[in-house]
Each structure stands twice: as C-alpha cells, then as structure tokens.
Scaffold this motif. Structure first.
Motif, PDB file in Angstrom:
ATOM      1  N   ILE A 297       0.824  -1.214   0.000  1.00  0.00           N
ATOM      2  CA  ILE A 297       0.000   0.000   0.000  1.00  0.00           C
ATOM      3  C   ILE A 297       0.856   1.260   0.000  1.00  0.00           C
ATOM      4  CG2 ILE A 297      -1.998  -1.100   1.071  1.00  0.00           C
ATOM      5  CD1 ILE A 297      -1.142   0.020   3.734  1.00  0.00           C
ATOM      6  N   ARG A 298       2.071   1.183   0.500  1.00  0.00           N
ATOM      7  CA  ARG A 298       2.929   2.372   0.482  1.00  0.00           C
ATOM      8  C   ARG A 298       3.313   2.722  -0.950  1.00  0.00           C
ATOM      9  NH1 ARG A 298       6.802  -0.589   4.745  1.00  0.00           N
ATOM     10  NH2 ARG A 298       5.254  -0.924   6.386  1.00  0.00           N
TER      11      ARG A 298
ATOM     12  N   THR B  84       0.333   4.104  -2.769  1.00  0.00           N
ATOM     13  CA  THR B  84       0.043   5.464  -2.318  1.00  0.00           C
ATOM     14  C   THR B  84       0.968   6.461  -2.986  1.00  0.00           C
ATOM     15  OG1 THR B  84      -0.806   4.714  -0.180  1.00  0.00           O
ATOM     16  CG2 THR B  84      -0.048   6.999  -0.309  1.00  0.00           C
TER      17      THR B  84
ATOM     18  N   GLU C  60      -5.983   7.354   3.961  1.00  0.00           N
ATOM     19  CA  GLU C  60      -6.247   5.910   3.961  1.00  0.00           C
ATOM     20  C   GLU C  60      -5.060   5.099   4.471  1.00  0.00           C
ATOM     21  OE1 GLU C  60      -7.340   4.940  -0.004  1.00  0.00           O
ATOM     22  OE2 GLU C  60      -9.148   6.197   0.001  1.00  0.00           O
ATOM     23  N   LEU C  61      -3.917   5.755   4.595  1.00  0.00           N
ATOM     24  CA  LEU C  61      -2.695   5.058   4.985  1.00  0.00           C
ATOM     25  C   LEU C  61      -2.532   5.113   6.505  1.00  0.00           C
ATOM     26  CD1 LEU C  61      -0.522   3.722   3.173  1.00  0.00           C
ATOM     27  CD2 LEU C  61       0.857   5.785   3.499  1.00  0.00           C
TER      28      LEU C  61
ATOM     29  N   ASP D 134       2.546   3.544   8.280  1.00  0.00           N
ATOM     30  CA  ASP D 134       2.930   3.365   6.879  1.00  0.00           C
ATOM     31  C   ASP D 134       3.289   4.679   6.195  1.00  0.00           C
ATOM     32  OD1 ASP D 134       2.803   0.567   6.401  1.00  0.00           O
ATOM     33  OD2 ASP D 134       0.622   0.651   6.496  1.00  0.00           O
ATOM     34  N   ARG D 135       3.222   5.780   6.915  1.00  0.00           N
ATOM     35  CA  ARG D 135       3.557   7.075   6.326  1.00  0.00           C
ATOM     36  C   ARG D 135       5.069   7.283   6.438  1.00  0.00           C
ATOM     37  NH1 ARG D 135      -1.538  10.847   8.470  1.00  0.00           N
ATOM     38  NH2 ARG D 135      -3.156   9.355   7.841  1.00  0.00           N
TER      39      ARG D 135
ATOM     40  N   VAL E 193       6.788   8.178   1.476  1.00  0.00           N
ATOM     41  CA  VAL E 193       5.419   8.662   1.268  1.00  0.00           C
ATOM     42  C   VAL E 193       5.338  10.151   1.551  1.00  0.00           C
ATOM     43  CG1 VAL E 193       3.052   8.521   2.130  1.00  0.00           C
ATOM     44  CG2 VAL E 193       4.344   6.420   1.710  1.00  0.00           C
TER      45      VAL E 193
END
Length: 443
Positions: free
Chosen positions: A357-358, A361, A390-391, A395-396, A400
């Motif tokens: 997902i990273r 994104t 949404e992250l 995960d930031r 990102v």
C-alpha cells in the motif's frame, strides 16, 4: 522524543538512553522528583543521578519506577539491556574473531533503535533477546531473511523492527559460537541482509542516525562476503534512502558509481537500482538529457536481469517492472523540464501488489502532483488527501511524506478560490503540517 543531552550519543551509551527515557516519561506523567520519592521512597537526588546516567539505577528501584510511570516494562527492559551490554564488555572486551565487539555494538544499536521508535510494543522480551538459540544451518537463516524481506513492504514498521531485533541478536549469538566458520561467505551474506533490512526499516521510519549505523555494519558484512552484487544492491539502496533524506547530491552520485563498480558488469538489481537513482537525481537537477540517458540505460539493464529478480514483486531484493515505472514517474514528478509520463504511473498502479500500500500510495500522490500542475488544484489536493488519509500512521514513511509534500509544492503560492484554500488546509491537516498558507508549507 527527548533523547537527552545533544552531546551524548545514545548508541554509544545505553545508560544515557535509559536516563533520557526515564526523564521523558516522568515529565510526560507530570511527576516531580519529590512526587516520585513520595510514592516509591527513592531519593530525588538519586533519581536525578539515574536520569543523568551518573549513577546506574538498581533493578529493584527500576521496577518500582516503571510501575509508577505505567511504562509497561519498557524502562525495565532498557535497564536490563544496558546492564547486559556492560557485562558483555567486561567479560569479553576483546576477541580474536571480533564477534564480542560486534555483539556489544549490535546490542547498543538495537537499544537505540528500539528506543527511537518510542513505544513499548516494539521492545522484545529481554529473556528472548538473551537466550534465543537460532538454527545452526545457514539455509534456515536464509529462509528467515526471505520471510523478513517479504514483510518489509507490508508489515507495520514497529513490528518488523521488533522481529529483526530478535533475529539479529540470535544470529550474532550463532556467529560467536561458529568461530572461524562464521566468516564464510554464506553466513556473511545472511548477516549483511539482516542488517540491511534493519537499516531500511528504521530509515523508512525517519530514524536516520540509527539507520546509518546499521548501513555501516551491513556494508562491512557484504564486503566480507565477497558478493559484489550484494554490495552493489546495498550501496544503491542506501542512495535511495539518502535521496529522500535530502543528503548532498554528490554523495549520492558517488554511491551510485560505487554500486556500478561493485557489480563488475553483472546484471543485477543493484545496477538497475543505481541507474534508477542516477535518473532521478539528474532529473531533480534539471539535467533532462542526463536523466533520459540513465533511464534508457536502466531499461537496457532491466532486460538483462534474471527472471528471479525482475519477476520478484514481493520481496525486498527484487526489481520488478513496477519499480521501473516508479523511476520514470518520479523523474517526471520531481524533476525539472521532464516530459510527463502518466503511462508509467498507470502501469505501476496496475502492477504493484495489493499488499504494497505504500508503493501504491506514492503512485497516487504522483497523480495528484500532475493534476495540480495541470490546474486541477482541488481534485489533485483531494486525491492526495484521500491517499494519505487511507494510509495508517505507521505506513507514512519518509518516502510517502516526500511525495505527499510535493503535492503542496506543485500548488501555486497564492490560491485564488475558497475551494482551493479549503482543499489545501484540509490536506495540510492530514499531513500534520501547519495550517497556514501553502507558501508557508513550501518554505
């Protein structure tokens, strides 16, 4: 997080890290030293010395204070780890193979790395750290490395660091027992890969000082292994992290040159990754021709990659097609004068694994940058806000956030309409940036 005196390196002094954490939590709980004394019986002057690391806190006092502060065992674990490091240094200050010194360094690095994350959830049980006895076969460790590499893009970083901390301590204990045979290439490759994964995890979380220590050790192990392709990969990957940390451009380009030299012409992920970084850096410098040349060279080298590398979409060691597309998109978004490449962004989104997902994104943020540049400011800011919102917080990563802040940089310094101003304010709030003007965020 308060790490104590700026003159003290917590990697080199575990007791200062413990003292810093004691003081941080006490102040967070709004407890004075006399208030601690009233509830635990520990003299305020002793507490001051423990926090300053001029005296080592006894284990019974540590238990009382940990309980009072509601630290859930964090301070006890840090205290026991610091004491263990001291014991290792006293018992084995020197060793023919260098493992004792490596073990002390590794333990201090782990202490600093775990404390840097600032949460008790990432601290492994001390009994586990001290008494793990891992597999003796290098093949078993290669499986461990593979599993951890699969988790790099999907597992929450605090959880991954916890797992890697246990693995590294366990592996170092194995090396110390193996003696001279531990210097064999397969063992050093595993050693290098474990240390690299820890460096990458901490670096992506923004802990650059702790990360650099692990990178240094990973490079040493890679050099001892004699595996030029592995060394090339590490040098190129360290360049990736350095770019997002805004390290000096010439330092980064030197790393890419070293990576290409280490590979000695072999088709490998390190070469393709190094060319990727050259393309991105030159694009950011405004060297369009240089960037395009690097992209063409990267495409040629990509065709030479073994299927095990170009077809590896899941682990930390592969370089699949979506990474190629990411490179092209990055050069467009962060470069100056580069032609747009929406085709690359769409291809990357179509091929990134759902679990990454990273990466997905970042591609959505690239799309948002291009929308803003094309004048559709509200749509671009709204897309970016939705992608970041949404992250999960863990995960930031720095990667990102680098792309997320580029969306604001793409916006005009003065927003004309109320809708644009509202969209920018809402996006800034998601990023936890100041709620002032876009120009403030760009400064």
């Amino acid at each position: 997080m308060n790490t104590g005196s700026p003159d003290v390196d917590p990697v080199q002094n575990a007791w200062h890290r413990l003292g810093s954490e004691m003081r941080r939590i006490r102040e967070m709980r709004q407890l004075s030293r006399p208030a601690v004394y009233a509830q635990t019986g520990d003299d305020p002057s002793n507490l001051a010395k423990w926090e300053a690391a001029t005296r080592h806190i006894p284990s019974d006092a540590m238990r009382r204070i940990d309980d009072l502060y509601g630290a859930n065992g964090l301070l006890i674990a840090l205290r026991d780890m610091a004491a263990e490091i001291d014991r290792a240094a006293r018992v084995s200050p020197k060793a023919d193979t260098g493992h004792a010194m490596d073990m002390e360094y590794v333990r201090r690095q782990i202490l600093a790395s775990l404390a840097a994350l600032g949460t008790t959830a990432v601290l492994p049980p001390l009994g586990t750290l001290r008494h793990l006895m891992g597999p003796d076969r290098v093949q078993d460790w290669e499986e461990v490395v593979w599993e951890r590499s699969l988790a790099l893009h999907t597992q929450p970083i605090p959880d991954l660091v916890q797992d890697l901390a246990q693995d590294i301590i366990d592996f170092q204990q194995n090396l110390s027992r193996l003696g001279a045979s531990s210097l064999a290439a397969p063992w050093q490759r595993v050693n290098a890969q474990l240390l690299c994964l820890m460096a990458r995890a901490l670096g992506s979380a923004g802990h650059r000082r702790e990360s650099r220590g692990w990178w240094a050790k990973a490079r040493e192990a890679a050099e001892r292994s004699g595996d030029g392709q592995l060394l090339a990969f590490f040098l190129a990957q360290q360049t990736v992290q350095g770019l997002y940390e805004h390290r000096p451009v010439q330092v980064l380009l030197n790393h890419t040159d070293e990576a290409l030299a280490a590979a000695q012409g072999a088709p490998c992920a390190g070469v393709v990754k190094a060319l990727s970084m050259q393309a991105q850096i030159r694009a950011m410098q405004g060297n369009v021709q240089g960037s395009l040349i690097a992209l063409r060279e990267q495409a040629r080298e990509f065709k030479r990659l073994p299927d095990s590398v170009s077809g590896d979409h899941d682990s930390a060691w592969g370089f699949p097609e979506e990474r190629m597309m990411h490179t092209r998109s990055f050069a467009t978004i962060h470069g100056t004068g580069m032609p747009d490449d929406d085709e690359a962004r769409q291809a990357a989104l179509a091929t990134y694994p759902v679990g990454n997902i990273r990466g997905r994104t970042q591609m959505r943020l690239h799309q948002a940058v291009q929308q803003v540049r094309n004048g559709d400011i509200v749509a671009g800011l709204d897309l970016a806000r939705a992608a970041v919102a949404e992250l999960p917080e863990h995960d930031r990563t720095i990667f990102v956030r680098f792309d997320a802040e580029a969306v604001l940089t793409a916006a005009p310094r003065t927003l004309q309409s109320k809708r644009e101003q509202t969209a920018a304010m809402e996006y800034q709030q998601v990023l936890a940036l100041p709620s002032g003007s876009v120009s403030d965020a760009q400064a």
